[in-house]
Design a protein around this motif. Structure first.
Motif, PDB file in Angstrom:
ATOM      1  N   LYS A 287       0.959  -0.995   0.374  1.00 59.14           N
ATOM      2  CA  LYS A 287       0.095   0.035   0.003  1.00 59.14           C
ATOM      3  C   LYS A 287       0.521   1.416  -0.263  1.00 59.14           C
ATOM      4  O   LYS A 287       0.307   2.362  -0.774  1.00 59.14           O
ATOM      5  N   LEU A 288       1.972   0.910   0.620  1.00 61.55           N
ATOM      6  CA  LEU A 288       2.653   2.148   0.565  1.00 61.55           C
ATOM      7  C   LEU A 288       3.571   2.303   0.039  1.00 61.55           C
ATOM      8  O   LEU A 288       3.594   3.263  -0.662  1.00 61.55           O
ATOM      9  N   THR A 289       3.445   1.538  -1.283  1.00 66.53           N
ATOM     10  CA  THR A 289       4.546   1.578  -2.663  1.00 66.53           C
ATOM     11  C   THR A 289       3.121   1.771  -3.733  1.00 66.53           C
ATOM     12  O   THR A 289       4.123   1.447  -4.991  1.00 66.53           O
ATOM     13  N   VAL A 290       2.048   2.306  -3.000  1.00 71.39           N
ATOM     14  CA  VAL A 290       1.342   2.364  -4.715  1.00 71.39           C
ATOM     15  C   VAL A 290       1.837   3.082  -5.750  1.00 71.39           C
ATOM     16  O   VAL A 290       1.534   3.189  -7.297  1.00 71.39           O
ATOM     17  N   ALA A 291       1.324   4.604  -5.224  1.00 73.15           N
ATOM     18  CA  ALA A 291       2.087   5.738  -5.782  1.00 73.15           C
ATOM     19  C   ALA A 291       3.249   5.494  -6.201  1.00 73.15           C
ATOM     20  O   ALA A 291       3.556   6.259  -8.006  1.00 73.15           O
ATOM     21  N   GLN A 292       4.904   5.028  -6.144  1.00 75.57           N
ATOM     22  CA  GLN A 292       5.708   4.530  -6.444  1.00 75.57           C
ATOM     23  C   GLN A 292       5.860   4.005  -7.811  1.00 75.57           C
ATOM     24  O   GLN A 292       6.510   4.116  -8.481  1.00 75.57           O
ATOM     25  N   LYS A 294       2.720   2.502  -9.168  1.00 75.61           N
ATOM     26  CA  LYS A 294       2.578   3.785 -10.725  1.00 75.61           C
ATOM     27  C   LYS A 294       2.855   4.839 -11.241  1.00 75.61           C
ATOM     28  O   LYS A 294       3.028   4.950 -12.417  1.00 75.61           O
ATOM     29  N   ASP A 295       3.822   5.841 -10.586  1.00 70.72           N
ATOM     30  CA  ASP A 295       5.037   6.506 -11.304  1.00 70.72           C
ATOM     31  C   ASP A 295       5.670   5.378 -11.866  1.00 70.72           C
ATOM     32  O   ASP A 295       6.027   5.807 -13.008  1.00 70.72           O
ATOM     33  N   ALA A 296       6.269   4.962 -11.975  1.00 76.42           N
ATOM     34  CA  ALA A 296       7.102   4.046 -12.686  1.00 76.42           C
ATOM     35  C   ALA A 296       6.694   3.315 -13.369  1.00 76.42           C
ATOM     36  O   ALA A 296       7.468   2.871 -14.440  1.00 76.42           O
ATOM     37  N   GLY A 297       5.272   2.511 -14.026  1.00 79.34           N
ATOM     38  CA  GLY A 297       4.262   1.907 -15.005  1.00 79.34           C
ATOM     39  C   GLY A 297       4.880   0.563 -14.863  1.00 79.34           C
ATOM     40  O   GLY A 297       4.422   0.270 -15.540  1.00 79.34           O
ATOM     41  N   VAL A 298       5.060   0.390 -12.894  1.00 78.24           N
ATOM     42  CA  VAL A 298       5.147  -0.653 -12.515  1.00 78.24           C
ATOM     43  C   VAL A 298       4.006  -1.706 -12.331  1.00 78.24           C
ATOM     44  O   VAL A 298       3.664  -1.183 -11.365  1.00 78.24           O
ATOM     45  N   THR A 299       3.458  -2.897 -12.323  1.00 80.02           N
ATOM     46  CA  THR A 299       2.326  -3.450 -11.936  1.00 80.02           C
ATOM     47  C   THR A 299       3.177  -4.725 -10.821  1.00 80.02           C
ATOM     48  O   THR A 299       4.327  -4.871 -10.739  1.00 80.02           O
ATOM     49  N   VAL A 300       2.629  -4.590  -9.050  1.00 79.91           N
ATOM     50  CA  VAL A 300       2.924  -5.459  -8.370  1.00 79.91           C
ATOM     51  C   VAL A 300       2.088  -6.191  -7.543  1.00 79.91           C
ATOM     52  O   VAL A 300       0.313  -6.032  -7.920  1.00 79.91           O
ATOM     53  N   GLU A 301       2.536  -7.558  -8.091  1.00 78.64           N
ATOM     54  CA  GLU A 301       1.168  -8.491  -7.611  1.00 78.64           C
ATOM     55  C   GLU A 301       2.112  -9.130  -6.566  1.00 78.64           C
ATOM     56  O   GLU A 301       3.475  -9.746  -6.180  1.00 78.64           O
ATOM     57  N   ALA A 302       1.107  -9.298  -4.949  1.00 76.33           N
ATOM     58  CA  ALA A 302       1.128  -9.847  -4.185  1.00 76.33           C
ATOM     59  C   ALA A 302       0.127 -11.196  -4.163  1.00 76.33           C
ATOM     60  O   ALA A 302      -1.012 -11.837  -4.431  1.00 76.33           O
ATOM     61  N   VAL A 324      10.781  -4.091  -1.550  1.00 74.76           N
ATOM     62  CA  VAL A 324      10.063  -3.836  -2.920  1.00 74.76           C
ATOM     63  C   VAL A 324       9.799  -2.306  -3.851  1.00 74.76           C
ATOM     64  O   VAL A 324      10.250  -2.366  -4.653  1.00 74.76           O
ATOM     65  N   SER A 325      10.979  -1.615  -3.105  1.00 77.37           N
ATOM     66  CA  SER A 325      11.215  -0.506  -3.470  1.00 77.37           C
ATOM     67  C   SER A 325      12.017  -0.637  -4.669  1.00 77.37           C
ATOM     68  O   SER A 325      12.424   0.424  -6.004  1.00 77.37           O
ATOM     69  N   ASN A 326      12.966  -1.302  -4.623  1.00 77.86           N
ATOM     70  CA  ASN A 326      14.393  -1.913  -5.351  1.00 77.86           C
ATOM     71  C   ASN A 326      14.012  -2.090  -6.374  1.00 77.86           C
ATOM     72  O   ASN A 326      14.145  -2.281  -7.687  1.00 77.86           O
ATOM     73  N   ALA A 327      12.976  -2.966  -6.541  1.00 78.04           N
ATOM     74  CA  ALA A 327      11.796  -3.538  -7.153  1.00 78.04           C
ATOM     75  C   ALA A 327      11.547  -3.145  -8.585  1.00 78.04           C
ATOM     76  O   ALA A 327      11.489  -3.294  -9.582  1.00 78.04           O
ATOM     77  N   ILE A 328      10.921  -2.253  -7.464  1.00 77.92           N
ATOM     78  CA  ILE A 328      10.345  -0.725  -8.447  1.00 77.92           C
ATOM     79  C   ILE A 328      11.080   0.008  -9.216  1.00 77.92           C
ATOM     80  O   ILE A 328      10.809   0.161 -10.126  1.00 77.92           O
ATOM     81  N   SER A 329      11.994   0.723  -8.310  1.00 80.28           N
ATOM     82  CA  SER A 329      12.957   2.016  -9.014  1.00 80.28           C
ATOM     83  C   SER A 329      13.827   1.262  -9.907  1.00 80.28           C
ATOM     84  O   SER A 329      14.349   1.570 -11.133  1.00 80.28           O
ATOM     85  N   PRO A 333       9.799   0.590 -17.739  1.00 80.14           N
ATOM     86  CA  PRO A 333       8.530   0.232 -18.048  1.00 80.14           C
ATOM     87  C   PRO A 333       7.644  -1.051 -18.792  1.00 80.14           C
ATOM     88  O   PRO A 333       7.438  -1.451 -19.277  1.00 80.14           O
ATOM     89  N   ASP A 334       6.316  -0.748 -18.150  1.00 77.22           N
ATOM     90  CA  ASP A 334       5.510  -1.741 -17.904  1.00 77.22           C
ATOM     91  C   ASP A 334       6.012  -2.889 -17.024  1.00 77.22           C
ATOM     92  O   ASP A 334       5.538  -4.231 -18.070  1.00 77.22           O
ATOM     93  N   GLY A 335       6.854  -2.936 -16.163  1.00 74.23           N
ATOM     94  CA  GLY A 335       6.975  -4.328 -15.767  1.00 74.23           C
ATOM     95  C   GLY A 335       6.509  -4.560 -15.172  1.00 74.23           C
ATOM     96  O   GLY A 335       5.583  -4.503 -14.501  1.00 74.23           O
ATOM     97  N   TRP A 336       7.380  -5.449 -14.115  1.00 74.96           N
ATOM     98  CA  TRP A 336       6.164  -6.522 -13.664  1.00 74.96           C
ATOM     99  C   TRP A 336       6.936  -6.400 -11.902  1.00 74.96           C
ATOM    100  O   TRP A 336       8.094  -6.895 -12.181  1.00 74.96           O
ATOM    101  N   VAL A 337       6.386  -6.911 -10.637  1.00 73.19           N
ATOM    102  CA  VAL A 337       7.094  -6.984  -9.573  1.00 73.19           C
ATOM    103  C   VAL A 337       6.285  -8.247  -9.142  1.00 73.19           C
ATOM    104  O   VAL A 337       5.010  -7.800  -8.751  1.00 73.19           O
TER     105      VAL A 337
END
Length: 418
Positions: A287-292, A294-302, A324-329, A333-337
């Motif tokens: 939930k804390l990294t939703v904005a990050q 979205k800005d990076a264009g990355v889909t997070v699946e848990a 999670v932050s490293n995985a997003i950063s 583009p259009d990547g996934w975690v």
């Protein structure tokens, strides 16, 4: 998800790569010290036994009668006369056997008897000595094996203690009991060295923690002054640009100081432990990294399941947040975690991204190491992400490993005791 990491099984606590490196350091297969000592004891005993058997054989051989020396002419003649007289019947009417013929016959018989007796005695002596030598040599090897094990037991204690030690856990001591011999002196010297190392590491950690804490106040003051200057309506474009740059630099310094504080805290170990729902921690971090994301264009699946671990909730949240932050950063583009909670590993974080060199993965766990080639380009990261992850995992008696994905990105596995 570069930031800081080790290959699976490549950290200091073992695994396939560590075992392979250990085998390479050991070189060809060697016999243990205990085996060599046992072979040495048995070899010396066998050599001493062989010498004793040879000496006994020579002495007995010299003491036993030799027919050629024992049977002289006088002895043969007297034996011949006696045996000739005794051999004749009382009412014999024929002439007695000549003395010379009787003596020669008796000498041949006596020589054969003495020769057989000597040969039988020496054969029995050799056979009995060989059997006794083999039996006692086997007993000597067995006794030497147990004695070597007893003598080397303190060394095994020292070795096992050394293997349990690491930079963050220097509380193990040998405390060897026994006589004041060389092994006792070695163990006491090792304990003294550990005391000095523990004091040095504690002093270093306190310095980092204290320095980081003291630096937080002036950085906060600087940030406030910069923000006040930027709010001034009379500030020109150049001053605004400079203030924005200084504010960005100040925020990066604050993140670095905060990371050093967390690293120093986790390196000191856990002062208290409590049950922590790891799945709830992950859900909160997502939930804390939703904005990050979205800005990076990355889909997070848990993919979460109930999992409880014993530890510090704040440090575990920081561990998950860094992953999670490293995985997003460090993504595309259009990547996934993908975040998964399981039994073993307890937590697994995978991401897409650029191709990561497998050789470079172990160095990502080192402080201030990033996946990007430049040290200063990643303004949003301090280079302590995976270093903190590793430190927090070890503080919870766990371990962390990373591997490069074939299609790009990383997979980081965190193993924590249930």
């Amino acid at each position: 998800m570069p930031g800081s990491g080790r290959l699976p099984g490549s950290d200091d606590r073992g695994g396939p790569l560590a075992e392979k490196n250990a085998d390479a350091r050991r070189g060809p297969l060697r016999l243990s010290v205990r085996t060599r000592l046992t072979a040495l004891y048995g070899g010396f005993f066998l050599l001493a036994g062989i010498v004793l058997v040879v000496v006994t054989y020579v002495v007995v051989s010299n003491e036993l009668p030799v027919p050629a020396q024992y049977l002289g002419d006088g002895v043969s003649l007297r034996l011949g006369q006696v045996m000739s007289a005794e051999a004749l019947p009382a009412n014999a009417t024929f002439s007695a056997v000549p003395a010379d013929a009787a003596s020669a016959s008796v000498e041949r018989v006596a020589t054969a008897v003495l020769t057989d007796y000597r040969s039988s005695t020496m054969s029995t002596l050799v056979l009995a000595s060989a059997i006794a030598l083999v039996v006692t040599a086997a007993l000597a090897l067995l006794f030497g094996w147990f004695m070597a094990g007893r003598a080397l037991r303190p060394l095994h204690t020292i070795t096992s203690t050394a293997r349990r030690l690491e930079a963050g856990k220097l509380d193990q001591r040998i405390n060897l009991d026994g006589p004041r011999d060389e092994l006792k002196e070695l163990a006491d010297t090792f304990d003294s060295m550990l005391d000095r190392l523990a004091g040095s590491f504690d002093s270093q950690k306190r310095f980092v923690a204290n320095a980081s804490h003291e630096l937080r106040t002036p950085l906060a003051v600087q940030r406030t002054l910069i923000e006040v200057a930027l709010e001034n309506p009379d500030a020109g474009p150049e001053l605004t640009k400079l203030g924005a740059h200084l504010l960005q630099t100040n925020e990066r310094s604050e993140r670095l100081i905060e990371g050093l504080l967390v690293l120093a805290r986790s390196d000191r170990g856990l002062s208290a432990r409590a049950p922590v729902r790891l799945d709830k921690v992950v859900r909160s971090v997502v939930k804390l990294t939703v904005a990050q994301a979205k800005d990076a264009g990355v889909t997070v699946e848990a993919r979460l399941r109930a999992r409880t671990v014993i530890g510090d909730a704040v440090l575990l949240e920081r561990l998950v947040l860094n992953l999670v932050s490293n995985a997003i950063s460090y993504n595309v583009p259009d990547g996934w975690v993908s975040i998964t909670i399981g039994a073993t590993p307890a937590l697994s974080v995978r991401n897409s991204g650029s191709i990561v060199d497998e050789v470079a993965v172990p160095g990502l766990f080192e402080p201030f190491r990033r996946g990007k080639p430049d040290r200063t380009g990643a303004a949003d990261h301090s280079g302590l992400g995976l270093s903190i992850v590793r430190s927090v995992a070890r503080a919870h008696d766990g371990e962390v490993s990373a591997r490069a994905n074939p299609n790009g990105g990383l997979t980081v596995d965190v193993r924590l005791p249930a």
